[in-house]
Scaffold this active site. Structure first.
Site, short mmCIF file in Angstrom:
data_model
loop_
_atom_site.label_atom_id
_atom_site.label_comp_id
_atom_site.label_asym_id
_atom_site.label_seq_id
_atom_site.Cartn_x
_atom_site.Cartn_y
_atom_site.Cartn_z
N TYR A 1 43.75 36.15 -17.16
CA TYR A 1 43.74 36.89 -16.00
C TYR A 1 45.01 38.16 -16.74
O TYR A 1 45.64 38.66 -17.53
CB TYR A 1 43.70 37.14 -15.01
N VAL B 1 40.76 29.35 -9.60
CA VAL B 1 41.03 29.69 -8.52
C VAL B 1 41.09 28.27 -7.86
O VAL B 1 41.12 28.45 -6.58
CB VAL B 1 40.23 31.12 -8.31
N SER C 1 37.39 29.14 -12.82
CA SER C 1 36.99 29.55 -14.08
C SER C 1 37.41 29.00 -15.39
O SER C 1 37.45 29.17 -16.71
CB SER C 1 37.83 30.72 -14.01
N TYR D 1 25.85 30.91 -13.22
CA TYR D 1 27.05 31.22 -13.53
C TYR D 1 27.97 30.75 -11.92
O TYR D 1 29.30 29.83 -12.54
CB TYR D 1 27.19 32.88 -13.08
N LYS E 1 34.19 28.55 -18.19
CA LYS E 1 34.54 29.70 -19.01
C LYS E 1 34.46 29.33 -20.40
O LYS E 1 34.33 29.90 -20.85
CB LYS E 1 35.25 31.05 -18.67
#
Length: 310
Positions: free
Chosen positions: A241, A259, A64, A191, A67
């Site tokens: 998050y 992760v 991630s 993605y 992103k």
């Protein structure tokens, strides 16, 4: 003068003996196979100095953290029109949660949760084919890091494709609200390849320099100063998050986790920092990575809440 080399070496040594190491992500098989004892730390300073410790030159799956780079590309493509389809608020839920999408009519809370990043990919595919978008991402991070050795791990991308049932649910749900224009599998294929970027701590810290330097790298402008500030703001409030508030409380720097166990953190005007340890805490963020960054912030005084920050 702060002994950064000594601080980095000391933190890496402390992490070697730390008992609580978190749990390696198991739902993506290639990630589950990474040894839990890995630890790397890299600092790239505003003056170009580099400080490394541990496994800082070993590539890992950034997941991630990609992103941040995808968001940068999407803002370059459509500007603030992006915010009609993705919010800018902390989610307060897990990175792959579907709960908020129903009450908020298919608009993800922010571009750093999975649903938001999937919409960002859909935006990029409004102008590019999947292969072109993946190539654009790879060229972008290579240019940022100044390193053509950065690759996309095809094994990880394939494993993501085979296990990404929750992401398919998120994508289909957003499509039902009209917030996904492309075919679900095309968007998710892009993605998954973004998440499968393999980078070392050194490469990742180098790639983050534009966010440290007000949007520029070596005199070349990547984004405007205002856009760099806003990306950093989103990293601070949404980059971890439902653990984002605790990260801001303990560390006080913009950051983005993945992760795969990596974290990119930015000390504006001072340093771009990358840390990697594959064991995760309950929120899906690197257990030792956060601890290492907390100790780094304590020993250097780096924090956006610190009056001495430039």
């Amino acid at each position: 003068m702060t002994d950064l080399a000594g601080i980095v070496a000391a933190i890496a040594d402390e992490m070697r003996w730390e008992g609580q190491r978190g749990v390696v992500a198991s739902y993506i098989p290639p990630l589950a196979a990474v040894p839990a004892d890995k630890f790397g730390l890299a600092l790239v300073m505003a003056d170009g100095a580099v400080h490394l410790a541990g496994d800082a030159d070993e590539p890992f799956s950034v997941q991630s953290i990609s992103k941040v780079f995808a968001l940068t590309l999407a803002l370059g493509a459509v500007g603030d029109q992006l915010w009609a389809r993705v919010g800018r608020e902390p989610s307060g839920t897990a990175f792959n949660s579907i709960v908020q999408l129903e009450t908020e009519h298919g608009i993800p809370r922010n571009p750093f949760i999975n649903a938001g990043a999937i919409v960002v990919c859909d935006v990029l595919l409004g102008r590019l084919r999947p292969r072109e978008a993946i190539g654009q991402m790879l060229r972008f991070v290579r240019e940022l890091a100044g390193d053509d050795a950065i690759v996309i791990d095809d094994d990880v991308a394939r494993a993501e494709q085979e296990t990404g049932f929750r992401n398919r649910a998120l994508a289909n749900y957003m499509r039902s609200f009209g917030n996904l224009n492309g075919e679900v599998e095309r968007v998710l294929g892009t993605y998954f390849h973004f998440c499968a970027l393999a980078m070392s701590c050194r490469q990742l810290a180098l790639a983050g320099r534009y966010l440290m330097n007000g949007g520029a790298v070596d005199g070349h402008r990547i984004v405007t100063e205002n856009r760099a500030r806003r990306i950093n703001a989103l990293m601070m409030s949404c980059g971890h998050y439902d653990n984002s508030g605790d990260f801001a409380y303990r560390i006080g720097l913009p950051g983005k986790s993945g992760v795969g166990g990596g974290i990119l953190a930015i000390a504006p005007g001072i340093a771009s920092i990358a840390v990697w340890s594959p064991g995760l805490n309950a929120a899906g963020n690197s257990q030792l990575g956060q601890l290492a960054l907390e100790r780094l912030a304590q020993r250097t005084g780096w924090s956006v809440f610190e009056p001495r920050m430039p």
